[in-house]
Structures are given as structure tokens and as C-alpha cells.
Design a protein around this motif. Structure first.
Motif, PDB file in Angstrom:
ATOM      1  N   LYS A  14     -41.608  -9.190  -8.615  1.00  0.00           N
ATOM      2  CA  LYS A  14     -41.603  -7.774  -8.982  1.00  0.00           C
ATOM      3  C   LYS A  14     -41.501  -7.538 -10.483  1.00  0.00           C
ATOM      4  N   VAL A  15     -40.899  -8.478 -11.205  1.00  0.00           N
ATOM      5  CA  VAL A  15     -40.698  -8.259 -12.654  1.00  0.00           C
ATOM      6  C   VAL A  15     -41.458  -9.264 -13.502  1.00  0.00           C
ATOM      7  N   ALA A  16     -42.205 -10.163 -12.870  1.00  0.00           N
ATOM      8  CA  ALA A  16     -42.828 -11.266 -13.607  1.00  0.00           C
ATOM      9  C   ALA A  16     -43.767 -10.779 -14.697  1.00  0.00           C
ATOM     10  N   LYS A  17     -44.625  -9.833 -14.378  1.00  0.00           N
ATOM     11  CA  LYS A  17     -45.605  -9.362 -15.364  1.00  0.00           C
ATOM     12  C   LYS A  17     -44.902  -8.703 -16.550  1.00  0.00           C
ATOM     13  N   TYR A  18     -43.880  -7.903 -16.266  1.00  0.00           N
ATOM     14  CA  TYR A  18     -43.123  -7.248 -17.337  1.00  0.00           C
ATOM     15  C   TYR A  18     -42.407  -8.281 -18.203  1.00  0.00           C
ATOM     16  N   ALA A  19     -41.778  -9.265 -17.566  1.00  0.00           N
ATOM     17  CA  ALA A  19     -41.037 -10.282 -18.315  1.00  0.00           C
ATOM     18  C   ALA A  19     -41.966 -11.100 -19.198  1.00  0.00           C
ATOM     19  N   THR A  20     -43.129 -11.460 -18.665  1.00  0.00           N
ATOM     20  CA  THR A  20     -44.085 -12.245 -19.438  1.00  0.00           C
ATOM     21  C   THR A  20     -44.619 -11.452 -20.617  1.00  0.00           C
ATOM     22  N   SER A  22     -43.046  -9.178 -22.198  1.00  0.00           N
ATOM     23  CA  SER A  22     -41.959  -9.117 -23.186  1.00  0.00           C
ATOM     24  C   SER A  22     -41.963 -10.342 -24.083  1.00  0.00           C
ATOM     25  N   ILE A  23     -42.209 -11.524 -23.486  1.00  0.00           N
ATOM     26  CA  ILE A  23     -42.304 -12.759 -24.265  1.00  0.00           C
ATOM     27  C   ILE A  23     -43.488 -12.691 -25.217  1.00  0.00           C
ATOM     28  N   GLN A  24     -44.615 -12.204 -24.711  1.00  0.00           N
ATOM     29  CA  GLN A  24     -45.818 -12.102 -25.542  1.00  0.00           C
ATOM     30  C   GLN A  24     -45.589 -11.174 -26.733  1.00  0.00           C
ATOM     31  N   GLU A  25     -44.928 -10.066 -26.481  1.00  0.00           N
ATOM     32  CA  GLU A  25     -44.652  -9.112 -27.553  1.00  0.00           C
ATOM     33  C   GLU A  25     -43.669  -9.685 -28.562  1.00  0.00           C
ATOM     34  N   PHE A  26     -42.670 -10.421 -28.077  1.00  0.00           N
ATOM     35  CA  PHE A  26     -41.669 -11.005 -28.973  1.00  0.00           C
ATOM     36  C   PHE A  26     -42.320 -11.975 -29.955  1.00  0.00           C
ATOM     37  N   TYR A  27     -43.296 -12.760 -29.437  1.00  0.00           N
ATOM     38  CA  TYR A  27     -43.947 -13.770 -30.279  1.00  0.00           C
ATOM     39  C   TYR A  27     -45.323 -13.342 -30.787  1.00  0.00           C
ATOM     40  N   TYR A  34     -51.464 -16.111 -16.894  1.00  0.00           N
ATOM     41  CA  TYR A  34     -50.428 -16.187 -15.860  1.00  0.00           C
ATOM     42  C   TYR A  34     -49.301 -15.205 -16.150  1.00  0.00           C
ATOM     43  N   TYR A  35     -48.552 -14.870 -15.094  1.00  0.00           N
ATOM     44  CA  TYR A  35     -47.482 -13.892 -15.229  1.00  0.00           C
ATOM     45  C   TYR A  35     -46.110 -14.433 -14.860  1.00  0.00           C
ATOM     46  N   GLY A  36     -45.980 -15.727 -14.679  1.00  0.00           N
ATOM     47  CA  GLY A  36     -44.663 -16.306 -14.508  1.00  0.00           C
ATOM     48  C   GLY A  36     -44.126 -16.311 -13.100  1.00  0.00           C
ATOM     49  N   THR A  37     -44.989 -16.133 -12.095  1.00  0.00           N
ATOM     50  CA  THR A  37     -44.517 -16.227 -10.720  1.00  0.00           C
ATOM     51  C   THR A  37     -44.483 -17.684 -10.279  1.00  0.00           C
ATOM     52  N   VAL A  38     -43.668 -17.953  -9.278  1.00  0.00           N
ATOM     53  CA  VAL A  38     -43.575 -19.316  -8.748  1.00  0.00           C
ATOM     54  C   VAL A  38     -44.898 -19.735  -8.121  1.00  0.00           C
ATOM     55  N   SER A  39     -45.529 -18.840  -7.382  1.00  0.00           N
ATOM     56  CA  SER A  39     -46.773 -19.194  -6.700  1.00  0.00           C
ATOM     57  C   SER A  39     -47.857 -19.589  -7.704  1.00  0.00           C
ATOM     58  N   GLU A  40     -47.946 -18.887  -8.828  1.00  0.00           N
ATOM     59  CA  GLU A  40     -48.916 -19.239  -9.863  1.00  0.00           C
ATOM     60  C   GLU A  40     -48.612 -20.603 -10.462  1.00  0.00           C
ATOM     61  N   LEU A  41     -47.327 -20.864 -10.689  1.00  0.00           N
ATOM     62  CA  LEU A  41     -46.944 -22.143 -11.282  1.00  0.00           C
ATOM     63  C   LEU A  41     -47.279 -23.294 -10.335  1.00  0.00           C
ATOM     64  N   THR A 226     -44.847 -27.018 -21.467  1.00  0.00           N
ATOM     65  CA  THR A 226     -45.943 -26.077 -21.711  1.00  0.00           C
ATOM     66  C   THR A 226     -45.492 -24.672 -22.087  1.00  0.00           C
ATOM     67  N   ASP A 227     -44.244 -24.312 -21.793  1.00  0.00           N
ATOM     68  CA  ASP A 227     -43.793 -22.929 -21.976  1.00  0.00           C
ATOM     69  C   ASP A 227     -44.495 -21.994 -20.994  1.00  0.00           C
ATOM     70  N   TYR A 228     -44.888 -22.521 -19.820  1.00  0.00           N
ATOM     71  CA  TYR A 228     -45.465 -21.639 -18.800  1.00  0.00           C
ATOM     72  C   TYR A 228     -44.620 -20.390 -18.671  1.00  0.00           C
ATOM     73  N   PRO A 229     -45.233 -19.200 -18.604  1.00  0.00           N
ATOM     74  CA  PRO A 229     -46.653 -18.895 -18.421  1.00  0.00           C
ATOM     75  C   PRO A 229     -47.455 -18.716 -19.715  1.00  0.00           C
ATOM     76  N   VAL A 230     -46.924 -19.178 -20.831  1.00  0.00           N
ATOM     77  CA  VAL A 230     -47.613 -18.924 -22.102  1.00  0.00           C
ATOM     78  C   VAL A 230     -48.867 -19.773 -22.252  1.00  0.00           C
ATOM     79  N   TRP A 231     -48.773 -21.066 -21.846  1.00  0.00           N
ATOM     80  CA  TRP A 231     -49.906 -21.977 -22.032  1.00  0.00           C
ATOM     81  C   TRP A 231     -50.309 -22.608 -20.713  1.00  0.00           C
ATOM     82  N   LYS A 232     -51.542 -23.061 -20.638  1.00  0.00           N
ATOM     83  CA  LYS A 232     -52.087 -23.660 -19.420  1.00  0.00           C
ATOM     84  C   LYS A 232     -51.811 -25.151 -19.402  1.00  0.00           C
ATOM     85  N   GLN A 233     -51.314 -25.649 -18.285  1.00  0.00           N
ATOM     86  CA  GLN A 233     -50.929 -27.059 -18.179  1.00  0.00           C
ATOM     87  C   GLN A 233     -52.096 -27.998 -18.479  1.00  0.00           C
ATOM     88  N   THR A 234     -53.244 -27.736 -17.899  1.00  0.00           N
ATOM     89  CA  THR A 234     -54.385 -28.634 -18.102  1.00  0.00           C
ATOM     90  C   THR A 234     -54.728 -28.778 -19.574  1.00  0.00           C
TER      91      THR A 234
END
Length: 264
Positions: A14-20, A22-27, A34-41, A226-234
Motif C-alpha cells: 500500500k505504501v511502496a510506491k510512495y516510499a520509493t 520519497s527515496i528518489q526525491e531525496f537523492y 520498481y516500487y519496492g514490493t516483495v513480489s517485484e523483488l 543493489t539498493d533495490y528498488p533503485v537499481w536493477k539486479q541484472t
């Protein structure tokens, strides 16, 4: 080759997109895929052949740690075979010791701290209480390090901590100093209790700089993240492989070093 991603962030759906965001804006970085959900990871791990991920959520306010840590454990139950949790503490919590002993009731492998987002100097007295507790209880710390915009976690402060707490194992995120990489390397490589992870660094630096830092710290002290969800593992995996490191070095960076540090 086994691969462990030692630096990931996950959030409730429910908050993954907002939290991600926030990280993007901070940096000040572009919106990620990606938005930081477990299923995406987990999906990304399956695509990139990553075996396990070390995951955390950060306590931004002093009141959060206990409930946040319990919520993180609930999220890891979605894929317990892949997710390794790190607890969070806040240095200004009025119940800091209670928060710490609460997390010892669970199977956390270490602590995640972020001086810039938590708004405290890394070497302040409040953080030192955490370092002392972790040192006494043999819990390593994944510590955000470095930011040229602030002076909360830059190399001089990290060096003071390493000297004062020689038994405390610290993983310095972002090669020990995000955006101040080379200064951090020159000051911190010599400390036996200091490791570094590769996240939010390898995609931003020239190959020659990355190899210089790996050689300076030594392949026994470098950990893949990787700092997921910031960068792609591959992308991050392929970047390290492209550096023409030995198989032994890659095995240490991709899995053996973090297995040793977190005792997994």
C-alpha cells in the motif's frame, strides 16, 4: 555462482510506491522501474538468478522501530527462503534499549541505520548507544555512508566510529561514502572492522575507479548490493562481471563476504 543482494529495501504494497518516490526525491534520481514490493523483488531475483536478498525498512521517526521491525518480519514471510531481514533502530527513541532488546527476540541478522534520513550525525552520542549495544551483542550494522550535500555520515565521522568501536562490524553502504567515494576509500580502507557494499555506486562511476576501490579495500571486504528498488539486479551483476575480476574475487563479493559478516 551463488549471488546474495546485500542491500535491498522493501515496503508494504500500500505504501511502496510512495516510499520509493520519497527515496528518489531525496537523492534526486529518476523514477525507477520498481516500487519496492516483495513480489517485484522476488520476480527480479528469479530473472537475475539472485539466491537471497538482505532487506530492511528504515525507522524515520523515533516511535517506529518496534512496529516497523515486526512489519518487516511479516513481509519476509512472503518469501522466507529468499529474504534476510535487518532491523532498524532510531537514535532518538526514548525507548532505545527496549527497542534493541525487542529485536533480539527475532531472527534479525543485523541493523540498518541511515544518519542522513534519520537526521543525526553518525558519531553523535545517541548513535553511539546503538553501536555499543550492537558491539556487545555481536550484531553488524549496515550503515549509510557519505553524501556531499550533508555532513552526517562522511568519512571523518565514520573513521571516528571505527576507532572508538573496533569490535563493531560495519558495512559502509555505497563503497563507504556515497558521492565522496575516493575520499572514503583513502581514509577507511585500513580498518579491519569495516566492509563496503557496491550499491548505488557501480552504475555511477567509471570502471577504473570501481576497480581501484575494490583493490584498495580488498576483495575480502567488498559486498554486492543493489539498493533495490533503485537499481536493477541484472545490470548491477553484469557491471561487476564486466570488470574482469577473478572467479575467486567474484565469489567473495557476490556471496562469501556477506555470508561471513551476517553469519548466514
Amino acid at each position: 555462482m551463488k549471488i546474495i543482494d546485500a542491500h535491498c529495501h522493501i515496503f508494504p504494497d500500500k505504501v511502496a510506491k510512495y516510499a520509493t518516490r520519497s527515496i528518489q526525491e531525496f537523492y534526486n534520481i529518476p523514477e525507477t522501474t520498481y516500487y519496492g514490493t516483495v513480489s517485484e523483488l522476488v520476480e527480479q531475483c528469479n530473472e537475475s538468478a539472485v539466491d537471497k536478498c538482505v532487506v530492511s525498512m528504515l525507522a524515520i521517526t523515533p516511535m517506529q522501530p518496534q512496529k516497523l521491525n515486526e512489519r518487516l518480519l511479516e513481509l519476509t514471510k512472503i518469501s522466507p527462503e529468499k529474504l534476510i531481514p535487518l532491523a532498524s533502530l532510531h537514535p532518538q527513541s526514548e525507548t532505545l534499549e527496549e527497542d534493541f532488546y525487542h529485536l533480539l527476540n527475532f531472527d534479525f541478522k543485523g541493523i540498518k541505520l541511515h544518519p542522513d534520513m534519520q537526521g543525526c550525525k553518525a558519531d553523535c552520542e545517541d548513535y553511539k548507544k546503538i553501536y555499543d549495544l550492537c558491539s556487545q551483542n555481536h550484531l553488524p550494522i549496515l550503515l549509510h555512508t557519505g553524501d556531499s550535500r550533508y555532513d552526517n555520515s562522511n568519512p571523518d565521522r565514520i573513521e571516528k566510529i571505527l576507532k572508538e568501536f573496533p569490535e563493531l562490524i560495519i558495512i559502509g553502504a555505497h563503497f563507504g561514502g556515497w558521492s565522496v567515494w575516493e575520499e572514503a576509500t583513502e581514509k577507511l580502507y585500513k580498518y579491519e572492522n569495516f566492509y563496503v557494499d557496491t550499491c548505488s555506486s557501480t552504475s555511477l562511476l567509471p570502471d577504473t575507479t570501481i576497480k581501484k576501490m575494490i583493490n584498495k579495500y580488498g576483495t575480502d571486504k567488498v559486498i554486492f548490493g543493489t539498493d533495490y528498488p533503485v537499481w536493477k539486479q541484472t545490470d548491477e551483476i553484469n557491471k561487476l562481471i564486466s570488470l574482469d575480476l577473478s572467479t575467486d574475487a567474484l565469489e567473495k563479493i557476490f556471496c562469501k563476504n556477506i555470508e561471513m559478516v551476517l553469519n548466514i
